[in-house]
Scaffold this motif. Structure first.
Motif, PDB file in Angstrom:
ATOM      1  N   VAL A 174      35.808  34.762  48.348  1.00  0.00           N
ATOM      2  CA  VAL A 174      35.782  36.221  48.284  1.00  0.00           C
ATOM      3  C   VAL A 174      35.595  36.810  49.681  1.00  0.00           C
ATOM      4  CG1 VAL A 174      34.457  38.201  47.432  1.00  0.00           C
ATOM      5  CG2 VAL A 174      34.979  36.308  45.896  1.00  0.00           C
TER       6      VAL A 174
ATOM      7  N   LYS B 227      37.784  40.002  51.489  1.00  0.00           N
ATOM      8  CA  LYS B 227      37.008  41.204  51.144  1.00  0.00           C
ATOM      9  C   LYS B 227      37.718  42.510  51.498  1.00  0.00           C
ATOM     10  CE  LYS B 227      34.274  40.957  55.424  1.00  0.00           C
ATOM     11  NZ  LYS B 227      34.979  39.780  55.985  1.00  0.00           N
TER      12      LYS B 227
ATOM     13  N   TRP C 206      39.387  45.070  48.806  1.00  0.00           N
ATOM     14  CA  TRP C 206      38.693  46.153  48.105  1.00  0.00           C
ATOM     15  C   TRP C 206      39.009  47.511  48.725  1.00  0.00           C
ATOM     16  CZ3 TRP C 206      34.418  42.137  48.085  1.00  0.00           C
ATOM     17  CH2 TRP C 206      34.270  41.578  46.808  1.00  0.00           C
TER      18      TRP C 206
ATOM     19  N   TRP D 240      40.067  51.182  40.704  1.00  0.00           N
ATOM     20  CA  TRP D 240      38.656  50.897  40.439  1.00  0.00           C
ATOM     21  C   TRP D 240      38.301  51.171  38.975  1.00  0.00           C
ATOM     22  CZ3 TRP D 240      35.550  48.054  43.172  1.00  0.00           C
ATOM     23  CH2 TRP D 240      35.716  47.930  44.545  1.00  0.00           C
TER      24      TRP D 240
ATOM     25  N   LEU E 157      39.635  48.323  36.989  1.00  0.00           N
ATOM     26  CA  LEU E 157      38.832  47.136  37.278  1.00  0.00           C
ATOM     27  C   LEU E 157      37.523  47.173  36.505  1.00  0.00           C
ATOM     28  CD1 LEU E 157      39.321  44.681  39.136  1.00  0.00           C
ATOM     29  CD2 LEU E 157      37.977  45.850  40.894  1.00  0.00           C
TER      30      LEU E 157
ATOM     31  N   GLY F  39      36.363  44.505  33.480  1.00  0.00           N
ATOM     32  CA  GLY F  39      35.082  43.815  33.472  1.00  0.00           C
ATOM     33  C   GLY F  39      34.234  44.162  32.270  1.00  0.00           C
TER      34      GLY F  39
ATOM     35  N   ILE G 130      39.186  37.962  44.403  1.00  0.00           N
ATOM     36  CA  ILE G 130      38.659  39.327  44.399  1.00  0.00           C
ATOM     37  C   ILE G 130      38.661  39.908  42.987  1.00  0.00           C
ATOM     38  CG2 ILE G 130      39.087  41.676  45.174  1.00  0.00           C
ATOM     39  CD1 ILE G 130      37.864  39.907  47.301  1.00  0.00           C
ATOM     40  N   TYR G 131      39.751  39.690  42.243  1.00  0.00           N
ATOM     41  CA  TYR G 131      39.802  40.204  40.875  1.00  0.00           C
ATOM     42  C   TYR G 131      38.724  39.564  40.004  1.00  0.00           C
ATOM     43  CZ  TYR G 131      41.251  40.916  36.079  1.00  0.00           C
ATOM     44  OH  TYR G 131      41.248  41.213  34.735  1.00  0.00           O
TER      45      TYR G 131
ATOM     46  N   SER H 172      35.181  40.628  40.936  1.00  0.00           N
ATOM     47  CA  SER H 172      34.910  42.016  40.560  1.00  0.00           C
ATOM     48  C   SER H 172      34.633  42.166  39.069  1.00  0.00           C
ATOM     49  CB  SER H 172      36.098  42.903  40.954  1.00  0.00           C
ATOM     50  OG  SER H 172      36.347  42.847  42.340  1.00  0.00           O
TER      51      SER H 172
ATOM     52  N   GLY I 200      31.412  40.593  38.057  1.00  0.00           N
ATOM     53  CA  GLY I 200      30.275  41.421  38.440  1.00  0.00           C
ATOM     54  C   GLY I 200      30.027  42.540  37.453  1.00  0.00           C
TER      55      GLY I 200
END
Length: 295
Positions: free
Chosen positions: A59, A63, A66, A74, A77, A81, A187-188, A191, A194
C-alpha cells in the motif's frame, strides 16, 4: 508473483487457476469460524485489520492513488467497504443460529444477486448456456450444503442472516468491479477492509464486546482468518476483478461449500454423505461449464 503484476493480461487457464486458489482459501473460513468462540463482529474486525497490516508494504508504494480519487469515488469506496462489513457481520453471525450447512446453501445465492445486479447496473446479459452452468452449480451447492439442513427453533434467524450476507457481498463485488478500473488491488483492498473493519469495530463497541482479552488460541484463529481466506481469498478476488467480472467470481465461489465440506471431513472428522458427493460433482461441473461458456 506474476499474479500481482496488474499490467499483465492473464490467460484463461491462469484466471481459472487463481480462481481455484481463491476458492480453496475462502473454504477455510467456515472451519476457522467453527473453531472460534469469538462473536461475529470481533472475528470479522480482526481478520480485516490483521490483513491490512500484511498489506502495508504494498500500500505504501501506491499511496498516491488516493489523491486521484474524486468525491464520487470515495463515496463508492465507502459503500463497497460498508457492504463487505455487512457481509461478514451477517454471514459469521448466522453460524450462531443455524448449521454450517444451512448457512452455506443460502450463501450460495450470491451469484444470482450478482447476475441481477450486473444486468441492472452494467446492462450485462448472461448467455443461456452460461446461465445453465450457474444454475447447475447452485443446485450442486444446495445439495452439498443442504444435506444436513437444520430447521426449527432460531434457525430461521441464521438463514436470513446468511441470505443477507450473500446479498451484501454481491453488492460489494459489483461496486468493486467498477472501482478496480482506476485503483490497484492493494489500495482498493486496503480501503474497503478499513471501512468494513471500522464498521465492525463500531458494532462491537455498541454491543460492548470484549476486544483484547481473548486467549492465545483465539488470536491464532484471527491470524489464520486474516492470512488464508482474506489475503489469499478476498484480496486475490479483488486482483482478479480487473480482468474477471463479479458474476464469474461469485459463480466460482460456489465451490466454497464443496471445499468446506471436504475440509470439515479432513479437519473436523465430519462425515460426507453420498448426496454431498453428488453435489460436489454438480458444483464443480457447473462452475467449469460456466467459466467455459461465459465471455
Amino acid at each position: 508473483m506474476g499474479i500481482w503484476n496488474e499490467s499483465k493480461r492473464m490467460t484463461a487457464p491462469e484466471k481459472t487457476l487463481w480462481l481455484f486458489v481463491g476458492v480453496t482459501a475462502v473454504s477455510f473460513s467456515a472451519i476457522f469460524i467453527k473453531w472460534s468462540e469469538a462473536p461475529a463482529g470481533v472475528l470479522g474486525m480482526y481478520r480485516l485489520f490483521i490483513a491490512m497490516a500484511f498489506m502495508i508494504p504494498w500500500v505504501w508504494r501506491r499511496k498516491k492513488e488516493w489523491g486521484n480519487l474524486t468525491g464520487r469515488d470515495w463515496g463508492w469506496l465507502f459503500l463497497s467497504g460498508l457492504f463487505l462489513g455487512l457481509h461478514f457481520w451477517g454471514w459469521i453471525s448466522s453460524f450462531r443460529y443455524t448449521s454450517v450447512a444451512s448457512s452455506m446453501v443460502l450463501l450460495s445465492t450470491g451469484p444470482l444477486f450478482a447476475a441481477w445486479g450486473a444486468r441492472v447496473v452494467f446492462r450485462r446479459n448472461i448467455g443461456r448456456m452460461a446461465l445453465f452452468g450457474m444454475m447447475l452449480a447452485v443446485t450442486g451447492s444446495a445439495l452439498v450444503a443442504g444435506a444436513d439442513l437444520q430447521v426449527g427453533g432460531t434457525a430461521w434467524i441464521g438463514d436470513l442472516l446468511s441470505l443477507f450476507g450473500a446479498f451484501a457481498v454481491s453488492v460489494h463485488m459489483l461496486i468493486g468491479e467498477r472501482l478496480r478500473e482506476k485503483l490497484s488491488t492493494s489500495i482498493y483492498s486496503f480501503s474497503v477492509f478499513g471501512v468494513a473493519g471500522l464498521f465492525l469495530a463500531g458494532m462491537n463497541a455498541w454491543q460492548e464486546m470484549p476486544l483484547f482479552t481473548w486467549p492465545a488460541r483465539e488470536w491464532g484463529i484471527f491470524f489464520l482468518l486474516a492470512l488464508v481466506p482474506t489475503v489469499f481469498g478476498h484480496v486475490l478476488f479483488n486482483r482478479l476483478l480487473r480482468q474477471v467480472d463479479a458474476v464469474t467470481i461469485q459463480t466460482a465461489v460456489l465451490g466454497e461449500p464443496v471445499g468446506a465440506i471436504l475440509l470439515a471431513f479432513w479437519l473436523l472428522g465430519e462425515p460426507v454423505t453420498p448426496v454431498q458427493i453428488l453435489g460436489c460433482m454438480l458444483t464443480v461441473g457447473g462452475i467449469a461449464w460456466y467459466l467455459r461458456r461465459s465471455s
